[in-house]
Design a protein around this motif. Sequence first.
Motif: not given
Length: 197
Positions: A124-125, A127-129
Amino acid sequence: DAAPPCPHVPGGLEDKLRERLPFELTDGHRAVGEELGEDLARAQPMSRLLQGEVGSGKTLVSLLAMLRVVDNGHQCAILAPTEVLAAQHHRTMKKMLGDLAEGGELTAAEGATRIALLTGSMKTKGRRETLLDVVTGNAGIVVGTHALLEEKVEFFDLGLVVVDEQHRFGVEQRDVLRSRGRDGRVPHFLVMTATPI
């Protein structure tokens, strides 16, 4: 439908990569590059097939075309059928570009861009970046799998879509990215394949 015209930008990333290549481009590479360049400079959307055996330089030719689009302030997406292939493209292009692909980092060359990687298995992290780099335009080149086709992937200004091994993607899937241009424009389109279709 109109696409963003992308003429050659003297001294841009495309020129910088050409200067750094440890070998001469072949006549074939140059001829294909010129044809792509002529198409990219027009407001009419390019739709081309780039065919060549594995190791023939398709990635380099397509990367030079992508850099021309980035030099004009637009983004490029490269769609690969598997995570392995997407990661390989990402690695290869970062290696070819070196500090020209370190946009936003202290070690970056002047005018550098970023090459982002987006796959379904990303945490998730990360991907968010990545999604943030894509929507803000920090990433000039976005390499990915089917994950690029998800609705939440928003481009800042998509100017060129490169599809690797298009027979593994349906027409609808390819059209998803065609609809992601900015201000009603459609991106240019380049398909790479090693196999005669």
